[in-house]
Motif scaffolding. Sequence first.
Motif, PDB file in Angstrom:
ATOM      1  N   LEU A 223       8.209   5.331  -7.586  1.00  0.00           N
ATOM      2  CA  LEU A 223       8.319   6.129  -6.367  1.00  0.00           C
ATOM      3  C   LEU A 223       7.158   7.108  -6.243  1.00  0.00           C
TER       4      LEU A 223
ATOM      5  N   ALA B 115       4.030   6.583  -3.542  1.00  0.00           N
ATOM      6  CA  ALA B 115       3.771   7.642  -2.559  1.00  0.00           C
ATOM      7  C   ALA B 115       2.296   8.031  -2.561  1.00  0.00           C
ATOM      8  N   ARG B 116       1.691   8.107  -3.749  1.00  0.00           N
ATOM      9  CA  ARG B 116       0.265   8.425  -3.821  1.00  0.00           C
ATOM     10  C   ARG B 116      -0.582   7.277  -3.278  1.00  0.00           C
TER      11      ARG B 116
ATOM     12  N   ARG C 133      -1.097   7.192   0.329  1.00  0.00           N
ATOM     13  CA  ARG C 133      -2.109   8.130   0.831  1.00  0.00           C
ATOM     14  C   ARG C 133      -3.513   7.668   0.429  1.00  0.00           C
TER      15      ARG C 133
END
Length: 621
Positions: A330, A334-335, A338
Motif C-alpha cells: 500500500l 501510493a508512492r 506519484r
Amino acid sequence: MTYAARSIMALVVVLAALLGGCFAGSSTVAGADARVEVTDGWQYRWGDSPRDETGRLVWLDDPLDSPDWKAMPFPSKPPGKGSRVWMRVQLPAGTWADPAVLLDPVMSEFEAYLDGRLVHSHGDVDSEKKSWYGVPWTLVGLDPEAPRQVLTLRIRSTFWMIGVHGRVFAGAKTSHVQSIVQNDTPRFFAGLIAILIGILGLGFAAVGTERALSGPLGLYAVNAGVYAIFYTKLKDLFFDHTMFWGDAHRFASNLAMIGLTMFVQRAFGSGPKGLILRLWQAHLVIFLAAQAGIYSFGYRGFDLGLAAPVLVGEALLRLLIAVEVVAILLVVIARAARHDRNALIFLAGVLPGMAYTAKDLLAVAGVIHFDWNSRTYLGALAIGFALSIIVARVGIERLRRYSVQLDRRAREKAVILKDLHDGIGGITTNISLLADVATRTRSAEKAQRAVSDISELSREGLAEIRSFLDTLDDKDLSWERVVNQLRHVGQLTLEPHDLEFRLTSDLEPSVPPPTSLLYLNVARIFRESLTNSLKHSGAGRVVANIRVRQDCFELTTKDDGRGFDASEVTDGHGLANMKSRAVDLGGELSMESSEGASVRLVVPLPLPHPQVGVSASPVAG
C-alpha cells in the motif's frame, strides 16, 4: 534514455525471464538409471498399529488388498485428520544399480519399512510428547534382489501437518544425486549471490555508506539467500544437519521480512501513523521473544502446555508477515502512483519475489502440495537486485546534491570575496583620503571631523571583516546562530548609545540551514537598518523579529522614533545598498516611516544559485 529508465528496463527483462521458469518442472536423468516417480498405488490408514506378543507392529503384515487401508491420490496428504497415520506403496520394478527411494519431507517423525523391515527412522515415533526434529529429505536404499518391495511409512505429528509433503522417486542412487545437483545448483548459487549482496550491504553500512538503506538491504539479502538455500537438497550434501537448517529457515524467513520492511520505512516513509516502523519493530520484538521461548523449552520432548506461548508467538509472526506485506504494498504503490521511480523499481522486483514466496507459504500451509523445486531463489534475486538499484540511485543522487552544494558554496564564496574586496577597498580608500585631509587642513574643526569619520569607517571595516569571518565555515551556520549573531550586533550597535534593543524569533523546525551568502547580506541589511534608526529617527527603543519558514525568511526592525524621509537621507548609499542586497537575494525590502521607522525584508527559500561576477553593492562610506 536516462540511467533510471535503463535500470528499470533491464530489471523488467530479467524478471520476465525469471517468470518464465516459475512453475517449470525439474530436470530428469535419462537412460537405464532414469528415476521413476512413485505416484500410483498409495494407501493410508489413520491411527497406530498394535503390537503382537513379540513386539512386532501388526499392520506391517496387512496384505495390499486389506479393506482397512484406503487408496489415496499422490502426491497429496492423507484425507482426514489425526496425529498418527500410516502410508504405504508398492514400489515399481527396475534394473537400477544400487537402487534407492528418495522421500521428500515427511511431517514430522516417521519410520520407514521395506517389506516389513525397519530401514530408517527420524525422531521418536513412539513418544507422546510434542516435539520437533525438522523435515529432512531421505534417501533409503533398496534391496536390488527383491522384486517390487513395499515401502511403509509409520508417521507421527503433533502439529497440524502430517504425511509426505513432497514427491517420491525410485531409481539408482547416482541418478538421485545427479538430479539433485542439476536441480539445485542454480538455486544454491543464487542463494550465495544474495548472501554476497547482503554482506556487501552490511559492509557499506558499517563504514557509513548509505547506512540507512545499506543496513536493511544487507539484512534482507543475507537472510533471503539463506532462505533460498534452505529449499535445496544440495545443502545437505555439504552439511547434513536437519535441526541447523530448520533454525536457519526460521531465522531467515523472519529477519528477511524485517529487513525488507525496514528498507521500505527508510526509503519510502513510515506510512500512516508510523505503521511501517511499528510493524518491523513489533516483528523483531515478538520474534526474539519466540526464539527465547523455543530455546528455553527445547525442541524435543517439551510439554504441550509449556509450548503454547511459543506456538502463539509463531502464529503472531505469520500474521505479522501477512500484515507487513499488505502495508508495504500500500505504501509503495501510493508512492509509485506519484511517479516515484524508486517505488516503481521496488515493485518490479518485489511483486514477482512475493509471488514466488507466496507459493512456498501456501505449500507450508498445506493449501498446495510441497515441492523442493521452489523458485524462491528467483524472488530473492529479483528483490535483492531491486533494492540494490534503489540504494545505488539514492547514493548517486546524494553525490549529485553534494556536487551541487559544493558548486553553490564555491559561487557564494566568490561573490562574498568580491563583495568584501570592494567593500573593504572602498573603506580603506576613504580612510586614506580622510587621513590626508586631516594632515593637510589647517582647520581644527575639519581635522576633528575627518578623525571622527576615520573612526567610524574603521568600526565599519571591522564589522565587515567580522561578518566575513562568520561565513567562512557555513557548516556551522544555523538559524539559531543567525539569531544570536544579529542579537549581538544589535546590542553592540545600539546599547552604547542608550537605545533599548530586543530581538525575538519564530523558527520553524526542519528548515534547511542558511547559506553564508544569505547570512552576510542579511547581517549587512540589519546593521544598516539599525544605523538609520540610530542616526535619523531619534529613537529610544528598537525591536526586531526574525521569522523562518520552509519557503521564506523574514526580518523586521521597528523603532519608536519620529521616522525619517528616505529622500532626505544623503550620507552614503545605505538605503540603496539595502534594497540592492535584497534584490540580489531574490527578495524584497520595504520601508515605512510614519510612526517610527520600520524595515521589512522577505527572502524566498531556498536561495537561487549565485552567479560569479555579480557586482557588489557599494559600501557606505
